[in-house]
Design an enzyme around this catalytic site. Structure first.
Site, PDB file in Angstrom:
ATOM      1  N   TYR A  80     -14.223 -40.950 -17.459  1.00 12.51           N
ATOM      2  CA  TYR A  80     -14.692 -39.745 -16.553  1.00 12.51           C
ATOM      3  C   TYR A  80     -14.267 -40.820 -15.027  1.00 12.51           C
ATOM      4  CZ  TYR A  80     -17.871 -36.017 -14.772  1.00 12.51           C
ATOM      5  OH  TYR A  80     -18.121 -35.077 -14.366  1.00 12.51           O
ATOM      6  N   PHE A 132      -2.232 -16.799   5.316  1.00 14.75           N
ATOM      7  CA  PHE A 132      -1.652 -17.275   3.490  1.00 14.75           C
ATOM      8  C   PHE A 132      -2.653 -16.598   3.082  1.00 14.75           C
ATOM      9  CE2 PHE A 132      -1.257 -18.747  -1.095  1.00 14.75           C
ATOM     10  CZ  PHE A 132      -0.511 -17.898  -1.270  1.00 14.75           C
ATOM     11  N   THR A 133      -2.724 -16.104   1.755  1.00 25.21           N
ATOM     12  CA  THR A 133      -3.833 -15.058   0.940  1.00 25.21           C
ATOM     13  C   THR A 133      -4.778 -15.921   0.836  1.00 25.21           C
ATOM     14  OG1 THR A 133      -2.699 -15.312  -1.192  1.00 25.21           O
ATOM     15  CG2 THR A 133      -2.360 -13.356   0.688  1.00 25.21           C
ATOM     16  N   ASP A 223      -2.067 -27.646   6.282  1.00 21.66           N
ATOM     17  CA  ASP A 223      -1.710 -26.680   4.829  1.00 21.66           C
ATOM     18  C   ASP A 223      -0.149 -27.290   4.512  1.00 21.66           C
ATOM     19  OD1 ASP A 223      -0.572 -25.764   2.495  1.00 21.66           O
ATOM     20  OD2 ASP A 223      -1.744 -24.071   2.444  1.00 21.66           O
ATOM     21  N   LYS A 266       3.951 -26.820  -6.035  1.00 26.58           N
ATOM     22  CA  LYS A 266       5.142 -26.761  -5.070  1.00 26.58           C
ATOM     23  C   LYS A 266       5.706 -28.465  -4.575  1.00 26.58           C
ATOM     24  CE  LYS A 266       2.022 -22.754  -4.102  1.00 26.58           C
ATOM     25  NZ  LYS A 266       0.922 -22.844  -4.666  1.00 26.58           N
ATOM     26  N   ARG A 390       4.950  -9.080  -0.774  1.00 22.20           N
ATOM     27  CA  ARG A 390       4.018 -10.050   0.042  1.00 22.20           C
ATOM     28  C   ARG A 390       4.349  -8.665   1.022  1.00 22.20           C
ATOM     29  NH1 ARG A 390       1.441 -14.585  -1.880  1.00 22.20           N
ATOM     30  NH2 ARG A 390       0.706 -12.594  -2.639  1.00 22.20           N
ATOM     31  N   PHE A 457      -3.949  -8.005  -4.715  1.00 25.43           N
ATOM     32  CA  PHE A 457      -2.736  -8.007  -5.471  1.00 25.43           C
ATOM     33  C   PHE A 457      -2.649  -8.870  -6.475  1.00 25.43           C
ATOM     34  CE2 PHE A 457      -1.579 -13.100  -4.594  1.00 25.43           C
ATOM     35  CZ  PHE A 457      -2.333 -13.071  -3.584  1.00 25.43           C
TER      36      PHE A 457
HETATM   37  O1  PLI Z   1      -2.162 -21.727  -5.746  1.00 29.46           O
HETATM   38  P1  PLI Z   1      -2.344 -23.194  -5.128  1.00 29.46           P
HETATM   39  O2  PLI Z   1      -3.898 -22.646  -5.051  1.00 29.46           O
HETATM   40  O3  PLI Z   1      -2.356 -24.009  -5.991  1.00 29.46           O
HETATM   41  O4  PLI Z   1      -2.217 -23.273  -4.035  1.00 29.46           O
HETATM   42  C1  PLI Z   1      -2.990 -21.899  -3.161  1.00 29.46           C
HETATM   43  C2  PLI Z   1      -1.294 -21.807  -1.656  1.00 29.46           C
HETATM   44  C3  PLI Z   1      -1.660 -22.772  -0.656  1.00 29.46           C
HETATM   45  N1  PLI Z   1      -1.464 -22.572   0.683  1.00 29.46           N
HETATM   46  C4  PLI Z   1       0.100 -21.617  -0.091  1.00 29.46           C
HETATM   47  C5  PLI Z   1       0.801 -21.627   1.591  1.00 29.46           C
HETATM   48  C6  PLI Z   1       0.070 -21.525  -0.685  1.00 29.46           C
HETATM   49  O5  PLI Z   1       1.756 -20.587  -0.778  1.00 29.46           O
HETATM   50  C7  PLI Z   1      -0.410 -21.588  -1.653  1.00 29.46           C
HETATM   51  C8  PLI Z   1      -0.281 -20.817  -3.045  1.00 29.46           C
HETATM   52  N2  PLI Z   1       1.007 -20.576  -2.980  1.00 29.46           N
HETATM   53  C9  PLI Z   1       1.326 -19.116  -4.240  1.00 29.46           C
HETATM   54  C10 PLI Z   1       0.448 -19.329  -5.275  1.00 29.46           C
HETATM   55  C11 PLI Z   1       2.456 -18.739  -4.589  1.00 29.46           C
HETATM   56  O6  PLI Z   1       2.739 -18.433  -5.094  1.00 29.46           O
HETATM   57  O7  PLI Z   1       3.249 -18.806  -3.227  1.00 29.46           O
END
Ligand code: PLI
Length: 487
Positions: A80, A132-133, A223, A266, A390, A457
């Protein structure tokens, strides 16, 4: 022997890895896809992945892990508190990003939530290089207001500017003068700007932007979700950077900022995970404290020990010039094929996907009828390729007036997962998009049948504004794309 009188012959490149395990894909008929699309309310997020042939919805958490990462999963220390895998992650982040404090989170938005809650007071503004969303959502949830300070070229899909992710320093200066530095919570600086088409910032612009903010006592948080890909563009495009490694460039890029949020799904090559990394001791203590409330103990942040290990290994694998070159090379290949077919796309081709310029492709569909959403549906119907809207649907509504926000870019994103698909898959995608482009006039607009309150979306449902299918009837009858790769 090379003949010096001949121009050098272009040599092919290939990925620096080979396939060890495969995941079979289900092929569908056009009739099955029409049914699945209607069932999903014409929203590709609501499709079952079993109904998808090539999944270009996102590059988020969809990459293939290496054999070393899979082996790392077996080394998970599921204590933990104080898991050794946390220390491996901490060391990898310190080595590659250079920030001393590392707080794991379940994914990127977990880190955005912590940062926004800690640094934004109601009424603050948060400038950034395009929204970003999830980032903007968390800024608004904390009472802030996002203000876009990206250069104008980012809003022009045809501009060939090599660094369309750059901050416009004049816009930023004017904003600071207008609201006063004390009302600027921080600058949110995204690398390889997602909503602009995966467009990078230059090292010089990051340096100058951070200097301007620091002059006014304003912190800068990156970011850094796709920072390594951004660094490869810096290497290839910025004067004096060609001989440096992406690893070196990343350290310099991060050295100008005060911290970063990262979605590990990513660049870091994992299926789940993220982190917040910070310089400031006191802010880091507060972040660790808030992490316990929302994510889990500050040494696991909502993740299993094995997830932390896979992310630590993924960071090192991604910070490799050959890996990043292959990644961007595959995206560029798809971009070239679509350009050759005459399909309007965002130029230059970005880092994580090819973005179709839906505003030009389906110009007969008004923005209020969501042209990019409709184009996304038509591509799925044609070949089972799943893309993502998008544009106007993603932009949501103005929180003050409730009106639909109409962004400058109305795009369909063909996002390439890392290390997953082959060049042949890219050929199928390019041919399908070209076929849909030829029938573009038959695509009909959409209207909501269900609109969620937040991040609409993801879960919205639609119906065509006329008829029942995404293509007008005569065109729908004249095409047959079964099976997607026959012949
Ligand atoms: O999906 P998360 O919560 O691991 O990450 C959010 C996120 C933050 N910043 C940026 C630049 C992103 O591209 C992002 C998530 N992007 C997604 C899910 C996408 O499909 O682009």
């Amino acid at each position: 022997m090379n003949d010096p009188r001949q121009p050098p012959r272009r040599r092919s490149w290939a990925e620096p890895y080979k396939v060890k395990m495969v995941e079979p894909l289900r092929m569908t008929t056009r009739a099955e896809r029409a049914t699945a699309l209607a069932r999903a309310g014409f929203n590709t997020f609501l499709l079952d992945s079993d109904d998808v042939y090539i999944d270009l919805l996102t590059d988020s958490g969809t990459g293939a892990m290496s054999d070393r990462q899979w082996a790392g999963l077996m080394l998970g220390d599921e204590a933990y508190a104080g898991s050794r895998n946390f220390h491996h992650l901490e060391a990898a982040v310190r080595e590659h990003y250079g920030f001393p404090h590392v707080i794991p989170t379940h994914q990127g938005r977990g880190a955005e939530h912590l940062l926004s809650q800690l640094c934004i007071e109601p009424g603050d503004v948060v400038p950034g290089n395009m929204y970003f969303t999830t980032t903007k959502f968390h800024q608004e949830l904390a009472g802030g207001r996002f203000v876009d300070v990206i250069i104008d070229e980012a809003h022009d899909p045809e501009s060939e500017h090599p660094f369309k992710g750059n901050v416009d320093l004049a816009k930023l200066r004017a904003l600071i003068d207008k609201v006063g530095a004390a009302r600027v919570a921080y600058l949110s600086l995204e690398t390889n700007v997602n909503m602009a088409g995966g467009q990078p910032c230059s090292l010089k612009n990051v340096r100058d932007t951070c200097a301007l903010c620091h002059e006014h006592g304003i912190k800068v948080f990156l970011d850094a979700t796709r920072a390594l890909e951004n660094c490869y563009f810096i290497k290839m495009r910025e004067d004096g950077q060609r001989s440096r490694s992406v690893k070196e460039i990343l350290r310099e890029l991060c050295s100008y900022a005060d911290g970063c949020t990262v979605s590990g799904k990513k660049d870091c090559l994992v299926n789940i995970g993220g982190f917040l990394a910070l310089n400031d001791d006191e802010l880091a203590d507060r972040a660790r404290n808030l992490c316990v409330v929302y994510e889990g103990l500050h040494t696991y942040g909502g993740l299993a020990g094995r997830d932390l290990e896979a992310m630590a290994i993924g960071i090192a694998e991604s910070a490799d010039d050959d890996t990043t070159r292959a990644r961007l090379g595959q995206v560029a290949y798809l971009g070239r094929r679509l350009t050759d077919a005459g399909v309007p796309i965002v130029r230059p081709v970005g880092g994580h996907g090819v973005f179709l310029d839906a505003a030009r492709i389906v110009e007969h569909v008004p923005r209020a009828q969501f042209p990019a959403q409709a184009l996304t549906a038509a591509i799925y119907l044609d070949s089972g390729v799943r893309a993502m809207e998008r544009g106007t649907v993603s932009a949501g509504r103005d929180p003050a007036t409730g009106a639909n926000l109409i962004p400058s870019l109305e795009l369909v994103r063909l996002t390439i997962p890392r290390r997953v698909y082959t060049q042949a898959h890219m050929d199928v995608v390019a041919e399908s998009v070209a076929a849909v482009y030829e029938q573009r006039e038959a695509i009909v607009g959409l209207r909501f049948t269900y609109e969620p309150e937040h991040l609409r979306f993801f879960q919205a449902r639609f119906e065509p504004v006329e008829g029942t299918g995404i293509l007008r009837a005569p065109a729908a009858a004249s095409v047959s794309s079964d099976p997607p790769c026959s012949g």
